[in-house]
Scaffold this active site. Structure first.
Site: not given
Ligand code: NAD
Length: 524
Positions: A221, A297, A331, A428
């Site tokens: 997804k 992650e 990230c 963050e």
């Molecule tokens: P997010 O948590 O808002 O969304 C991530 C994904 O989760 C999206 O596909 C979203 O549609 C989905 N999602 C949202 N609510 C959900 C739920 N209740 N159940 C299941 N899926 C759900 O994150 P974002 O804004 O897309 O990305 C930014 C964040 O990602 C930052 O905090 C960043 O640090 C983190 N990140 C971490 C890594 C890592 O490897 N540790 C890598 C990249 C980004």
């Protein structure tokens, strides 16, 4: 020929990528979209299920906005409950059927063949990615796509090397019987991979590349902000010969499609990359849905500590490397910088000169080295980070404003904080916002670095390697770099400690997270 083309990952190439942030490019203006990209954008988009692109016109659509222009460029039909059901069922059928019958060597070959096709279609994939994520085209090519290819090849190599062990057993033997034991590493089944918007292909590859190499099948997804590029990758997977159903893509928002995937009884594992609050909820939901395997992650507030001996010019280069790659939407990027009090004024004077030399431009402009933020929500969040920092009396050394009304542009920003407790030092931002604090001795620096509920990455910078190596074990982070930041490699496990996550991706460690260990004991 673009000047960021790389075919393999090594630190030299990484340095080229990072220099991208300040390098002066001789290229001019926007590239033209390939006819293949124009044709792809004109299609109706939705899901990729059981080997077919589908778009149920009855379902709601999500608009895809080009962050460089704020224009709606296309829309994607959101997956319905029936789509999610069909995607998971087709992944489950493939797991039990075609993929199960595919030898490890063949799985590796097919992943490598997909990597070949991604290489052949590199420009098309890079352009689609830049259009919907705002990623500068050079980064889309040399980082998003080339690294995805390198990761796929890495996982492909592991397909034939997943092994159990034989054990010497010590069970008591009453009548001369003997025992031998061994372990099997068996694929978990259907893996749901939930992906954020910052690297829509590479992070998906971390999930489905690992899954497929281990014999699992996958439903990915993507983020609702970047739903397109993975749809094209899934088509290439079919062209590569990966059987239908092995790799599926369902699009939609996190509130409906994400939870439906996690709750589905045929999903055995959830691998999630995203923010800490969402990830925490995903972890709870995965436990409640039948103690599913889960890797998380998550985000961080990564520190970089510059020791007193480190020269000012190199410190400034290090800050650029650590904080501003892809507008800070990485990230692993550092957001908290600790500089010795004897150096802080010089660093604060030198840094703005570098930041003002960055050329802000749209994602398809090859001469730009700083692009837009990825979406409106994130843009508004970063503007609110600026106002909060101003309210709290942060001293803006550079930036702190929007940059160009045409798109979601902000200036690269540097803020001298008042204290470790300032919001800008604790929360963050996931944007191009570096915050700074002076320290007096190295113990204090280490204390500051560890004073966070997160622990994804960190870096220490010094010419005294012995000092660095003594610090490394004391730094609370999943990855600690010395004199560098943001470098990743498929062979190095990656993941967070504390609230930054559970589990590791890449390196041999991934096998543990995509297979179940079965113990077999034989009496004879
Ligand atoms: P997010 O948590 O808002 O969304 C991530 C994904 O989760 C999206 O596909 C979203 O549609 C989905 N999602 C949202 N609510 C959900 C739920 N209740 N159940 C299941 N899926 C759900 O994150 P974002 O804004 O897309 O990305 C930014 C964040 O990602 C930052 O905090 C960043 O640090 C983190 N990140 C971490 C890594 C890592 O490897 N540790 C890598 C990249 C980004």
């Amino acid at each position: 020929m673009d000047h960021f083309a790389i075919s393999t990952i090594h630190p030299g190439n990484w340095q080229r990528l990072l220099r991208f942030q300040t390098g002066v490019s001789k290229k001019m203006a926007n590239i033209s979209l390939l006819p293949a990209v124009q044709a792809f954008m004109a299609r109706r988009h939705g899901q990729f299920i059981d080997g077919n692109a589908t778009a149920d016109s009855a379902t709601a659509t999500i608009e895809v906005v080009n962050p460089s222009s704020k224009e709606v460029i296309t829309a994607v039909h959101q997956a319905s409950d029936a789509d999610v059901e069909q995607a998971v069922k087709s992944a489950h059928d493939a797991f039990k059927g075609t993929w199960h019958a595919t030898s490890p060597a063949r799985r590796g070959e097919l992943l490598n063949r997909l990597a070949d096709l991604m290489q052949e279609n590199r420009e098309e994939l890079a352009q689609i990615e830049s259009l919907c994520s705002g990623k500068l085209i050079g980064l889309s090519r040399a980082f998003e796509i080339d690294y995805s290819i390198a990761f796929l090849r890495y996982y492909a190599g592991w397909a034939t090397k997943i092994q159990g062990r034989t054990m010497s057993l010590s069970l008591p033997s009453a009548q001369g019987e003997q025992y031998t034991g061994f372990t099997l590493r068996q694929p978990l089944g259907v893996v749901a991979g939930i992906v954020p918007w910052n690297f829509s292909v590479m992070i998906a590859v971390w999930k489905f590349g690992s899954a497929l190499a281990c014999g699992c099948t996958a439903v990915i997804k993507p983020s609702e902000f970047t739903p397109l590029t993975m749809l094209r990758v899934a088509e290439l997977a079919i062209e590569a010969g990966i059987p239908a159903g092995v790799l599926n893509v369902v699009n939609g928002n996190g509130r409906t499609v994400g939870p439906a995937l996690i709750a589905h009884p045929m999903v055995s594992k959830v691998t999630f990359t995203g923010s800490v609050p969402t990830g925490t909820g995903v972890g709870v939901a995965a436990m409640q849905a039948g103690l599913k395997h889960v890797t998380l992650e998550l985000g961080g507030k990564n520190p970089a500590g510059f020791l007193r001996d480190f020269p000012v010019d190199k410190t400034v280069d290090g800050i650029i490397e650590a904080a501003y790659l892809h507008q800070g939407e990485v990230c692993a990027s550092a957001e908290r910088f600790y500089i010795h009090r004897s150096r802080i004024d010089d660093v604060m004077e030198a840094l703005p000169k570098k930041l003002s030399a960055m050329r802000i431009g749209n994602a398809l402009d090859e001469s730009a080295n700083f692009g837009p933020l990825a979406n409106r929500t994130h843009f508004e969040k970063i503007l609110s980070v600026f106002s909060k920092a101003k309210q709290e009396g942060g001293d803006f050394i550079y930036g702190g404003t929007a940059a160009d009304e045409a798109g979601f542009f902000v200036k690269p920003t540097a803020v001298l904080a008042h204290s470790q407790a300032d919001t800008i030092m604790t929360e963050e931002t996931f944007g191009p916002v570096a915050s700074f604090l002076a320290y007096d001795d190295h113990e204090e620096m280490l204390q500051y670095m560890n004073d966070s509920r997160f622990g994804l990455t960190a870096s220490v910078w010094t010419n005294d390697l012995s000092h660095a190596l003594r610090l490394v074990p004391q730094v609370e982070a999943g990855t600690v770099w010395v004199n560098m930041h943001n470098y990743i490699d498929p062979a190095m496990p990656f993941g967070g400690v504390k609230s930054s996550g559970i589990g590791r991706e890449f390196g041999e460690a991934f096998i543990e997270h995509f297979t179940e260990l079965k113990s077999v004991i034989i009496r004879y």
